[in-house]
Design an enzyme around this catalytic site. Sequence first.
Site, short mmCIF file in Angstrom:
data_model
loop_
_atom_site.label_atom_id
_atom_site.label_comp_id
_atom_site.label_asym_id
_atom_site.label_seq_id
_atom_site.Cartn_x
_atom_site.Cartn_y
_atom_site.Cartn_z
N ASP A 44 -2.64 -5.03 0.41
CA ASP A 44 -2.14 -6.35 0.81
C ASP A 44 -2.84 -6.92 2.04
OD1 ASP A 44 -0.99 -4.41 2.45
OD2 ASP A 44 1.07 -4.98 2.01
N MET B 263 0.82 -1.21 0.00
CA MET B 263 0.00 0.00 0.00
C MET B 263 0.86 1.27 0.00
SD MET B 263 -2.99 -1.15 2.69
CE MET B 263 -3.98 0.33 2.44
N HIS B 264 0.22 2.39 -0.27
CA HIS B 264 0.75 3.74 -0.03
C HIS B 264 1.79 4.23 -1.03
CE1 HIS B 264 -1.18 3.00 3.78
NE2 HIS B 264 -0.23 2.21 4.22
#
Length: 492
Positions: A240, A79-80
């Site tokens: 995830d 992520m991110h």
Amino acid sequence: MYLGLDLGTSELKALLLAEDHRIVGVARAALTVDRPQPLWSEQAPSQWWQALEEVMAQLLDSHPEALAAVRAIGLSGQMHGATLLDAAGEVLRPAILWNDGRSGVQCEELTRAVPRLGEIAGNLAMPGFTAPKLLWVREHEPEIFKRTARVLLPKDWLRFMLSGEAVSEMSDAAGTLWLDVGARDWSDELLAATGLTRDHMPRLVEGSEVSAKLKPELAARWGVGSGAVRAVLIAGGAGDNAASAVGMGLVEPGQGFVSLGTSGVVFVSTDRFLPNPAQAMHAFCHALPKRWHQMSVMLSAASAVSWAAKTFRFADEAALLEAAASVALADRARCPLFLPYLSGERSPHNNPNAQGALFGLTHAHGPAEIAYAVVEGVSFGLRDGFDTLRLPADMPLREVALVGGGARSIWWGQLLADIFQVPLTLYAGSETGGALGAARLAWLADGGAVAEVCALPPVRQKLTPSSEGIDGHKTRHARFQVLYMALRDQFR
């Protein structure tokens, strides 16, 4: 047949799932992280595509008939990460990853600019999130910022390459600090605070919905869905951790998991938006409609064990864990304490400057005692995150699975159960969580029912917390917390 693609930090994994829940095949390709400066963590998206080509070649070689039967693809991923594209869809710079800590100052700027940030996004501004990364780019790389036409998360860049469509989904988008997490839509207020608009964002779908279709030329090259009469669908997918929850069937309120991956995660599904930003707990959308989740994240979990194995010259992580397990319960009280903040920390401290520390070393300590201290320190960090979760009385915690690479160690799992004083369940296939969840989301997008698709896997082992040594764990955990507070203002 369904294909799940899980773009992690250290590898890309592909998994073929049959409609009787059999995992037909798995392929992996390694990834590397670049750290050109302190606190920086980057990957070139071209490396992700090369890894995808590798896993597809592996599956075509080993399971051509299964690939030909694929009806839909699901995506999961780290992520991110900020993947910046120009107007032609070309990548402008290496992607800035989730564990990059350079944007601490920008987090403070964003918090001042949007006092309602926690209320809207359900989270504090932390360097791991995507929005502060864009503020950093705007300040330090203004020409790149000006040329940025689209910002995509890592797995969504893969989708863009697979389909030509710029699409994201709720669980991953919730980790950007641009999403109104309760409303499940982009927030114009948060976008404006970073100099962006909806035009810079991908369109949004739910994780179990169809997001796009695989390009025919890629389907032909990889032999995907070659027996189908229609194009291969691509599901929205998930970040995830939400994907891991779907893979383990943990989608009902009060079900959750503890993950011992590169980072450490405590995750619990909810049926409503329940933010607690004051303690750096994350409140995100789940991968299924009208569902959310709470999550605490520590940045160095199994990665701290890997670092210690290399630094203290154990043969590998398994050898370190074996040495740690050899320390008798009665001898643990004299072991040193370890702060596991090798990459700063998120929950509950939100401190990108936090650092690791070994405290209390004497001549009596050898490799086994240090190994125990490291594993215990990661476990205490996870317990601190667990304590930030806030579930209402009508939503009790009722199921906690243990997942991730570190879950291969039954001894470590038992130590966690003892420190948490919560039963932990090991399910079959837990090590494939993210990729399995992606494949299940593909199945849902193809018309599967949640009750059928998101079934709990067979139980492999249950770890029941022991009362033996509980007072020792409590005493050392309290000392661990005092040690961090004593050093907090010394970290720079």
